[in-house]
Design a protein around this motif. Structure first.
Motif, PDB file in Angstrom:
ATOM      1  N   ALA A 224     -31.492   9.575  89.889  1.00  0.00           N
ATOM      2  CA  ALA A 224     -31.528   8.128  89.921  1.00  0.00           C
ATOM      3  C   ALA A 224     -30.191   7.562  90.403  1.00  0.00           C
ATOM      4  O   ALA A 224     -30.158   6.552  91.083  1.00  0.00           O
ATOM      5  N   GLN A 225     -29.100   8.253  90.066  1.00  0.00           N
ATOM      6  CA  GLN A 225     -27.796   7.770  90.485  1.00  0.00           C
ATOM      7  C   GLN A 225     -27.646   7.799  92.005  1.00  0.00           C
ATOM      8  O   GLN A 225     -27.052   6.889  92.586  1.00  0.00           O
ATOM      9  N   GLU A 226     -28.197   8.818  92.646  1.00  0.00           N
ATOM     10  CA  GLU A 226     -28.114   8.899  94.106  1.00  0.00           C
ATOM     11  C   GLU A 226     -28.947   7.804  94.763  1.00  0.00           C
ATOM     12  O   GLU A 226     -28.531   7.206  95.749  1.00  0.00           O
ATOM     13  N   VAL A 227     -30.124   7.542  94.237  1.00  0.00           N
ATOM     14  CA  VAL A 227     -30.972   6.469  94.759  1.00  0.00           C
ATOM     15  C   VAL A 227     -30.288   5.125  94.523  1.00  0.00           C
ATOM     16  O   VAL A 227     -30.268   4.265  95.403  1.00  0.00           O
ATOM     17  N   GLU A 228     -29.700   4.955  93.366  1.00  0.00           N
ATOM     18  CA  GLU A 228     -29.048   3.697  93.008  1.00  0.00           C
ATOM     19  C   GLU A 228     -27.917   3.356  93.977  1.00  0.00           C
ATOM     20  O   GLU A 228     -27.682   2.183  94.286  1.00  0.00           O
ATOM     21  N   ALA A 229     -27.224   4.371  94.487  1.00  0.00           N
ATOM     22  CA  ALA A 229     -26.128   4.134  95.423  1.00  0.00           C
ATOM     23  C   ALA A 229     -26.620   3.508  96.728  1.00  0.00           C
ATOM     24  O   ALA A 229     -25.900   2.761  97.379  1.00  0.00           O
ATOM     25  N   VAL A 230     -27.863   3.808  97.091  1.00  0.00           N
ATOM     26  CA  VAL A 230     -28.415   3.324  98.362  1.00  0.00           C
ATOM     27  C   VAL A 230     -29.375   2.156  98.151  1.00  0.00           C
ATOM     28  O   VAL A 230     -29.359   1.186  98.921  1.00  0.00           O
ATOM     29  N   LEU A 231     -30.218   2.254  97.147  1.00  0.00           N
ATOM     30  CA  LEU A 231     -31.239   1.235  96.881  1.00  0.00           C
ATOM     31  C   LEU A 231     -31.198   0.842  95.395  1.00  0.00           C
ATOM     32  O   LEU A 231     -32.085   1.196  94.618  1.00  0.00           O
ATOM     33  N   PRO A 232     -30.194   0.101  95.004  1.00  0.00           N
ATOM     34  CA  PRO A 232     -30.041  -0.219  93.580  1.00  0.00           C
ATOM     35  C   PRO A 232     -31.215  -0.999  92.993  1.00  0.00           C
ATOM     36  O   PRO A 232     -31.486  -0.905  91.794  1.00  0.00           O
TER      37      PRO A 232
ATOM     38  N   THR B  55     -32.072   0.661  84.386  1.00  0.00           N
ATOM     39  CA  THR B  55     -31.373   1.335  83.301  1.00  0.00           C
ATOM     40  C   THR B  55     -31.974   0.858  81.989  1.00  0.00           C
ATOM     41  O   THR B  55     -31.987  -0.346  81.706  1.00  0.00           O
ATOM     42  N   GLY B  56     -32.478   1.800  81.212  1.00  0.00           N
ATOM     43  CA  GLY B  56     -33.114   1.466  79.941  1.00  0.00           C
ATOM     44  C   GLY B  56     -32.088   1.170  78.854  1.00  0.00           C
ATOM     45  O   GLY B  56     -30.883   1.329  79.041  1.00  0.00           O
ATOM     46  N   ALA B  57     -32.593   0.724  77.709  1.00  0.00           N
ATOM     47  CA  ALA B  57     -31.731   0.407  76.564  1.00  0.00           C
ATOM     48  C   ALA B  57     -30.936   1.629  76.118  1.00  0.00           C
ATOM     49  O   ALA B  57     -29.836   1.499  75.580  1.00  0.00           O
ATOM     50  N   ASP B  58     -31.466   2.817  76.392  1.00  0.00           N
ATOM     51  CA  ASP B  58     -30.781   4.062  76.023  1.00  0.00           C
ATOM     52  C   ASP B  58     -29.835   4.555  77.122  1.00  0.00           C
ATOM     53  O   ASP B  58     -29.357   5.672  77.086  1.00  0.00           O
ATOM     54  N   ASP B  59     -29.594   3.701  78.139  1.00  0.00           N
ATOM     55  CA  ASP B  59     -28.719   3.997  79.290  1.00  0.00           C
ATOM     56  C   ASP B  59     -29.264   5.093  80.206  1.00  0.00           C
ATOM     57  O   ASP B  59     -28.533   5.632  81.030  1.00  0.00           O
ATOM     58  N   ILE B  60     -30.531   5.408  80.076  1.00  0.00           N
ATOM     59  CA  ILE B  60     -31.159   6.377  80.978  1.00  0.00           C
ATOM     60  C   ILE B  60     -31.693   5.616  82.191  1.00  0.00           C
ATOM     61  O   ILE B  60     -32.395   4.611  82.060  1.00  0.00           O
TER      62      ILE B  60
END
Length: 67
Positions: free
Chosen positions: A1-9, A14-19
């Motif tokens: 998810a972090q790699e996708v977030e860098a390109v398509l945030p 991000t859930g309440a549990d920071d996942i």
């Protein structure tokens, strides 16, 4: 998810549990459009390559790709 977030945030939540999770149905649509664009670019390059081969084969008919 972090790699996708860098390109398509916008596709990552991000859930309440920071996942972090990815909205895969939306990602699929983006990937399909990207594939279509790459296919279009590839077709253009192939056509350009064929044109260059024609010119080069006139100049150097014994080149390996002219046979």
């Amino acid at each position: 998810a972090q790699e996708v977030e860098a390109v398509l945030p916008e596709l990552v939540k991000t859930g309440a549990d920071d996942i972090k999770t990815v909205d895969y149905p939306k990602l699929t649509a983006v990937l399909i459009e990207a594939t279509k664009e790459l296919k279009r670019q590839n077709q253009e390059m192939q056509a350009e390559n064929e044109q260059m081969k024609l010119v080069l084969c006139e100049l150097k008919p014994d080149a390996p790709f002219c046979k």
